[in-house]
Design a protein around this motif. Structure first.
Motif, PDB file in Angstrom:
ATOM      1  N   MET B   1       7.448 -14.296  22.643  1.00  0.00           N
ATOM      2  CA  MET B   1       7.649 -15.311  21.618  1.00  0.00           C
ATOM      3  C   MET B   1       6.575 -15.201  20.541  1.00  0.00           C
ATOM      4  SD  MET B   1       8.193 -19.388  22.163  1.00  0.00           S
ATOM      5  CE  MET B   1       6.475 -19.974  22.140  1.00  0.00           C
ATOM      6  N   SER B   2       5.319 -15.427  20.946  1.00  0.00           N
ATOM      7  CA  SER B   2       4.247 -15.321  19.963  1.00  0.00           C
ATOM      8  C   SER B   2       3.726 -13.883  19.878  1.00  0.00           C
ATOM      9  CB  SER B   2       3.101 -16.273  20.333  1.00  0.00           C
ATOM     10  OG  SER B   2       2.543 -15.871  21.566  1.00  0.00           O
ATOM     11  N   GLU B   3       4.380 -12.973  20.608  1.00  0.00           N
ATOM     12  CA  GLU B   3       3.968 -11.569  20.587  1.00  0.00           C
ATOM     13  C   GLU B   3       4.634 -10.874  19.402  1.00  0.00           C
ATOM     14  OE1 GLU B   3       1.820 -11.972  22.707  1.00  0.00           O
ATOM     15  OE2 GLU B   3       2.341 -11.414  24.748  1.00  0.00           O
ATOM     16  N   HIS B   4       4.129 -11.048  18.230  1.00  0.00           N
ATOM     17  CA  HIS B   4       4.717 -10.451  17.047  1.00  0.00           C
ATOM     18  C   HIS B   4       4.684  -8.920  17.105  1.00  0.00           C
ATOM     19  CE1 HIS B   4       4.863 -14.349  15.287  1.00  0.00           C
ATOM     20  NE2 HIS B   4       3.555 -14.484  15.228  1.00  0.00           N
ATOM     21  N   VAL B   5       5.637  -8.295  16.422  1.00  0.00           N
ATOM     22  CA  VAL B   5       5.596  -6.858  16.205  1.00  0.00           C
ATOM     23  C   VAL B   5       5.640  -6.628  14.695  1.00  0.00           C
ATOM     24  CG1 VAL B   5       6.750  -4.644  16.596  1.00  0.00           C
ATOM     25  CG2 VAL B   5       6.690  -6.355  18.412  1.00  0.00           C
ATOM     26  N   TYR B   6       4.863  -5.656  14.236  1.00  0.00           N
ATOM     27  CA  TYR B   6       4.769  -5.359  12.812  1.00  0.00           C
ATOM     28  C   TYR B   6       5.197  -3.923  12.570  1.00  0.00           C
ATOM     29  CZ  TYR B   6       1.819  -9.492  12.910  1.00  0.00           C
ATOM     30  OH  TYR B   6       1.347 -10.760  13.090  1.00  0.00           O
ATOM     31  N   ARG B   7       5.731  -3.669  11.401  1.00  0.00           N
ATOM     32  CA  ARG B   7       5.997  -2.299  11.012  1.00  0.00           C
ATOM     33  C   ARG B   7       5.049  -1.924   9.879  1.00  0.00           C
ATOM     34  NH1 ARG B   7      11.371   0.548   8.563  1.00  0.00           N
ATOM     35  NH2 ARG B   7      10.411   2.597   8.327  1.00  0.00           N
ATOM     36  N   VAL B   8       4.618  -0.685   9.863  1.00  0.00           N
ATOM     37  CA  VAL B   8       3.716  -0.200   8.829  1.00  0.00           C
ATOM     38  C   VAL B   8       4.439   0.879   8.035  1.00  0.00           C
ATOM     39  CG1 VAL B   8       1.487   0.859   8.353  1.00  0.00           C
ATOM     40  CG2 VAL B   8       1.760  -0.623  10.345  1.00  0.00           C
ATOM     41  N   THR B   9       4.541   0.693   6.734  1.00  0.00           N
ATOM     42  CA  THR B   9       5.198   1.690   5.899  1.00  0.00           C
ATOM     43  C   THR B   9       4.169   2.219   4.907  1.00  0.00           C
ATOM     44  OG1 THR B   9       7.182   2.121   4.604  1.00  0.00           O
ATOM     45  CG2 THR B   9       6.001   0.106   4.113  1.00  0.00           C
ATOM     46  N   GLU B  10       4.340   3.446   4.439  1.00  0.00           N
ATOM     47  CA  GLU B  10       3.351   4.058   3.559  1.00  0.00           C
ATOM     48  C   GLU B  10       3.951   4.257   2.168  1.00  0.00           C
ATOM     49  OE1 GLU B  10       1.460   7.348   5.408  1.00  0.00           O
ATOM     50  OE2 GLU B  10       0.139   7.766   3.708  1.00  0.00           O
ATOM     51  N   ILE B  11       3.243   3.792   1.161  1.00  0.00           N
ATOM     52  CA  ILE B  11       3.708   3.944  -0.214  1.00  0.00           C
ATOM     53  C   ILE B  11       2.580   4.494  -1.079  1.00  0.00           C
ATOM     54  CG2 ILE B  11       5.362   2.036  -0.024  1.00  0.00           C
ATOM     55  CD1 ILE B  11       3.428   0.276  -1.579  1.00  0.00           C
ATOM     56  N   VAL B  12       2.911   4.879  -2.313  1.00  0.00           N
ATOM     57  CA  VAL B  12       1.904   5.260  -3.301  1.00  0.00           C
ATOM     58  C   VAL B  12       2.190   4.461  -4.568  1.00  0.00           C
ATOM     59  CG1 VAL B  12       0.910   7.117  -4.686  1.00  0.00           C
ATOM     60  CG2 VAL B  12       1.714   7.593  -2.370  1.00  0.00           C
ATOM     61  N   GLY B  13       1.275   3.563  -4.921  1.00  0.00           N
ATOM     62  CA  GLY B  13       1.387   2.828  -6.172  1.00  0.00           C
ATOM     63  C   GLY B  13       0.658   3.587  -7.267  1.00  0.00           C
ATOM     64  N   THR B  14       1.170   3.528  -8.506  1.00  0.00           N
ATOM     65  CA  THR B  14       0.502   4.242  -9.593  1.00  0.00           C
ATOM     66  C   THR B  14       0.259   3.289 -10.757  1.00  0.00           C
ATOM     67  OG1 THR B  14       2.504   4.948 -10.751  1.00  0.00           O
ATOM     68  CG2 THR B  14       1.732   6.351  -8.952  1.00  0.00           C
ATOM     69  N   SER B  15      -0.688   3.681 -11.617  1.00  0.00           N
ATOM     70  CA  SER B  15      -1.012   2.854 -12.780  1.00  0.00           C
ATOM     71  C   SER B  15      -1.763   3.695 -13.796  1.00  0.00           C
ATOM     72  CB  SER B  15      -1.894   1.671 -12.368  1.00  0.00           C
ATOM     73  OG  SER B  15      -2.524   1.094 -13.497  1.00  0.00           O
ATOM     74  N   THR B  16      -1.583   3.384 -15.053  1.00  0.00           N
ATOM     75  CA  THR B  16      -2.394   4.033 -16.081  1.00  0.00           C
ATOM     76  C   THR B  16      -3.723   3.309 -16.265  1.00  0.00           C
ATOM     77  OG1 THR B  16      -1.314   2.701 -17.786  1.00  0.00           O
ATOM     78  CG2 THR B  16      -0.371   4.860 -17.341  1.00  0.00           C
ATOM     79  N   GLU B  17      -3.851   2.120 -15.664  1.00  0.00           N
ATOM     80  CA  GLU B  17      -5.032   1.276 -15.887  1.00  0.00           C
ATOM     81  C   GLU B  17      -6.186   1.562 -14.936  1.00  0.00           C
ATOM     82  OE1 GLU B  17      -5.225  -0.796 -18.531  1.00  0.00           O
ATOM     83  OE2 GLU B  17      -3.314   0.193 -18.983  1.00  0.00           O
ATOM     84  N   GLY B  18      -5.871   1.591 -13.626  1.00  0.00           N
ATOM     85  CA  GLY B  18      -6.954   1.778 -12.670  1.00  0.00           C
ATOM     86  C   GLY B  18      -6.463   1.521 -11.258  1.00  0.00           C
ATOM     87  N   CYS B  19      -7.396   1.505 -10.322  1.00  0.00           N
ATOM     88  CA  CYS B  19      -7.028   1.431  -8.901  1.00  0.00           C
ATOM     89  C   CYS B  19      -6.449   0.072  -8.510  1.00  0.00           C
ATOM     90  CB  CYS B  19      -8.262   1.733  -8.044  1.00  0.00           C
ATOM     91  SG  CYS B  19      -8.878   3.409  -8.266  1.00  0.00           S
ATOM     92  N   ASP B  20      -7.102  -1.018  -8.911  1.00  0.00           N
ATOM     93  CA  ASP B  20      -6.594  -2.340  -8.541  1.00  0.00           C
ATOM     94  C   ASP B  20      -5.161  -2.517  -9.035  1.00  0.00           C
ATOM     95  OD1 ASP B  20      -9.023  -2.934  -7.417  1.00  0.00           O
ATOM     96  OD2 ASP B  20      -9.728  -4.164  -9.079  1.00  0.00           O
ATOM     97  N   ASP B  21      -4.898  -2.062 -10.234  1.00  0.00           N
ATOM     98  CA  ASP B  21      -3.562  -2.209 -10.813  1.00  0.00           C
ATOM     99  C   ASP B  21      -2.541  -1.348 -10.067  1.00  0.00           C
ATOM    100  OD1 ASP B  21      -2.023  -3.502 -12.905  1.00  0.00           O
ATOM    101  OD2 ASP B  21      -1.776  -1.498 -13.775  1.00  0.00           O
ATOM    102  N   ALA B  22      -2.948  -0.172  -9.640  1.00  0.00           N
ATOM    103  CA  ALA B  22      -2.035   0.685  -8.876  1.00  0.00           C
ATOM    104  C   ALA B  22      -1.679   0.038  -7.543  1.00  0.00           C
ATOM    105  CB  ALA B  22      -2.666   2.063  -8.654  1.00  0.00           C
ATOM    106  N   ILE B  23      -2.675  -0.607  -6.914  1.00  0.00           N
ATOM    107  CA  ILE B  23      -2.399  -1.325  -5.662  1.00  0.00           C
ATOM    108  C   ILE B  23      -1.376  -2.439  -5.918  1.00  0.00           C
ATOM    109  CG2 ILE B  23      -3.394  -2.807  -3.871  1.00  0.00           C
ATOM    110  CD1 ILE B  23      -6.054  -1.321  -4.253  1.00  0.00           C
ATOM    111  N   ARG B  24      -1.621  -3.226  -6.957  1.00  0.00           N
ATOM    112  CA  ARG B  24      -0.702  -4.337  -7.264  1.00  0.00           C
ATOM    113  C   ARG B  24       0.709  -3.840  -7.560  1.00  0.00           C
ATOM    114  NH1 ARG B  24      -5.458  -6.891  -9.533  1.00  0.00           N
ATOM    115  NH2 ARG B  24      -5.218  -5.660 -11.424  1.00  0.00           N
ATOM    116  N   ASN B  25       0.833  -2.747  -8.310  1.00  0.00           N
ATOM    117  CA  ASN B  25       2.162  -2.201  -8.605  1.00  0.00           C
ATOM    118  C   ASN B  25       2.896  -1.786  -7.331  1.00  0.00           C
ATOM    119  OD1 ASN B  25       1.840  -2.583 -11.328  1.00  0.00           O
ATOM    120  ND2 ASN B  25       1.267  -0.456 -11.783  1.00  0.00           N
ATOM    121  N   GLY B  26       2.166  -1.185  -6.406  1.00  0.00           N
ATOM    122  CA  GLY B  26       2.797  -0.761  -5.164  1.00  0.00           C
ATOM    123  C   GLY B  26       3.255  -1.948  -4.322  1.00  0.00           C
ATOM    124  N   ILE B  27       2.390  -2.951  -4.188  1.00  0.00           N
ATOM    125  CA  ILE B  27       2.729  -4.132  -3.365  1.00  0.00           C
ATOM    126  C   ILE B  27       3.896  -4.888  -3.996  1.00  0.00           C
ATOM    127  CG2 ILE B  27       1.874  -6.355  -2.480  1.00  0.00           C
ATOM    128  CD1 ILE B  27       0.607  -3.883  -1.156  1.00  0.00           C
TER     129      ILE B  27
END
Lengths: 79, 79, 79, 79, 79, 79, 79, 79, 79, 79, 79, 79
Positions: B1-27
């Motif tokens: 019941m409270s034993e949650h299961v999670y899935r992990v997926t891998e993506i690549v976010g991109t941005s012309t601005e910088g790293c924080d923005d690339a992370i936000r675009n991906g999420i």
């Protein structure tokens, strides 16, 4: 707009011939289900041995593909 | 019941601005297709250079999301 | 023909009991959605602590499954 | 002919502002000396602290550039 | 005197054929510019995919060469 | 005498803004308790997601500080 | 009873031809001395260069074999 | 304000029973000295053998705890 | 202005005496060709054995040096 | 004299029960063939899945044992 | 009772002489503040160069010490 | 014929003096049992502390040796 997003999926291609062939088998299978395959990266090379002979090579691959449009994202890498 | 299961997926976010923005675009893109996004982890930071200038930053991300109910699992991370 | 292709998906199983149980919970959930599960590999062991007690163990897992036929590839690992 | 060869050189860009700026400073400097810069990859992020404040960020970078023609190879990454 | 010093340079060889050929292309190019090449080590294997086919293999290589005499050190690995 | 010894402590700085800010928050907090902070090194970048938005960035840091005198060693990094 | 135990031995196979051939040479040699070889895993790929040409490829391999019965354990991997 | 800072300390818990128990012993000891323990991560699993029997399991753990207030920072993880 | 850029080059120093001496031999050789050497980092320690005796120690080193001015960048690490 | 030398051998213990049991099975088997077993270290945890159930856990182990006297060295770890 | 718990602290010892001496300097300093030091592990070897000469060696160390009794835990590694 | 195969065995050499001496002690012991020792590689450096003093250094080594002929393979590294 030009800020593409990619997904990376992990597969294992196998072959009785060798490493290059195992990579090609894996990519070929992934391409049946996913559009826009863009790059791959080898994560590991293993193999199975039977009676002292290599039965098949197993090559782990990370495969990246573009998922910009929402509709393009519904497909899964298959592999 | 409270034993949650999670899935992990891998993506690549991109941005012309910088790293924080690339992370936000991906999420942001992953959130269009998947419910219950819970955490991310940066796996690598790369970028493309054109004419001596950084054309875009590419940030690899592992993104985790909860998949407890069988019906919730049908969605894919999109990214 | 005999050149199988496998897909590897990443999940996190959790448990209030311990690591073995967290692995079993993760595999059990993945098996609800995917046929042909073949192997798993532990990628990390973490946990959450509340009031000085371990609330649950979180075990990261890579899970591999065969996707030879095109029709078999439509299912996703769920996890 | 179409089988390009690339060289990878390692630099450390620094900045008093932050990580993105340190990356840009490093790439800008490398571009003064080398043609055909193609990609970069962050290898580590460190920094120096003085009087409890971050004095500068130091971002390690691998930078790749094409060296197909023999004459193009005479230049060094500078960085 | 017999205490040799070596330099290690990093290159990426590519090929449309496969991994062995990509290694050979990289080494052949490095040998145009540097004397005394001594060993190589594969750091990664990646590739580019176009229209579901592998367009080329990219093999990262560290290449070592002896630089004992001061005059021998003026050459750069080219790659 | 001139043979300094340093201690390395590990912290996680967080921020709703981005990675650079999370690093600064972590270092600022460590500086409240420890003298002679000298360098930091990023060990990982993670984050928490709520309702499809990044709630905060979490940047793991190793922080080094000089502990030459016995009396200077009594302070702890706080972080 | 059905709880098998395996031993893993590390070898380096070499070849003047390429990586697949180096793997085969290593496995073939190990099979002369050990029964029940079951799997291999590539740990590294290196090579020796003479006069600007690859003299031989060296592929590091971990090789696993079953050692259930006490009498079967007396043989060593040879490689 | 809501920008928490965490400290990560490294301990080794041991047990004659097994891995889960070694983790619990380590966390229990750390909780005697530090408030606000939040998470742990297993870094390695080792053990000591005597007369062919496992004498105890040793599990390396990174343990994270919140240190927001200056006064909360004076305690050390004990472990 | 104060945003320095550094280049990192990789060398292997060798010695019949031991590791410290191999490091010194490598740094001494690099200093013949490059100004502004700033730091080194050991990447690996290997060695060659002949007739059951260590013939020489081989210490892999990354060596960093400042390349701020455009003219200073023309020199190569030699090593 | 008091400068002991140890050998490290790598095995894989398996179990249908869980990880601790797989470790014990591996150590027990190694102890049948080798004297002076001293420590172990877990290198990886994997497992095989059949019909959606974990068929057995596979725990990779490095096992160290003392080999001071020449006569003691004739035994092999068996595992 | 016999289930010991250990804490691991990270320090950097330095020396103008070499690596062994840097390790000794680090351990000696840690021993001024902490009882029950039990083992160390080298995490990295770096150094600072001035005028083409090694000014000092910097050896990163993880140092473990027993913290069984609650009163013994009040001391901090100093380093 | 010229396709040599090598075996790699792992040992731990120890010394009360320092790292170089621990390496030599390990190699010397391995050479008592195995012919054709060819190279070594340091895998880790640890040590034991007693009463605040380093009791001995422990250096992990991978040692490679040629095993071309079937009869040469019967010997084991001893270490």
């Amino acid at each position: 707009m030009s800020e593409h997003v990619y997904r990376v999926t992990e597969i294992v291609g196998t072959s009785t011939e060798g490493c290059d062939d195992a990579i090609r088998n894996g990519i070929r299978r992934a391409a049946q289900t996913v559009r826009n395959l863009d790059w791959f990266e080898v994560t590991q090379v293993r193999g199975h041995i039977e009676n002292g002979e290599i039965e098949h090579y197993q090559v782990g691959l990370k495969v990246g593909f573009r998922i910009d449009g929402a509709d393009e994202a519904t497909g899964d890498a298959g592999a």
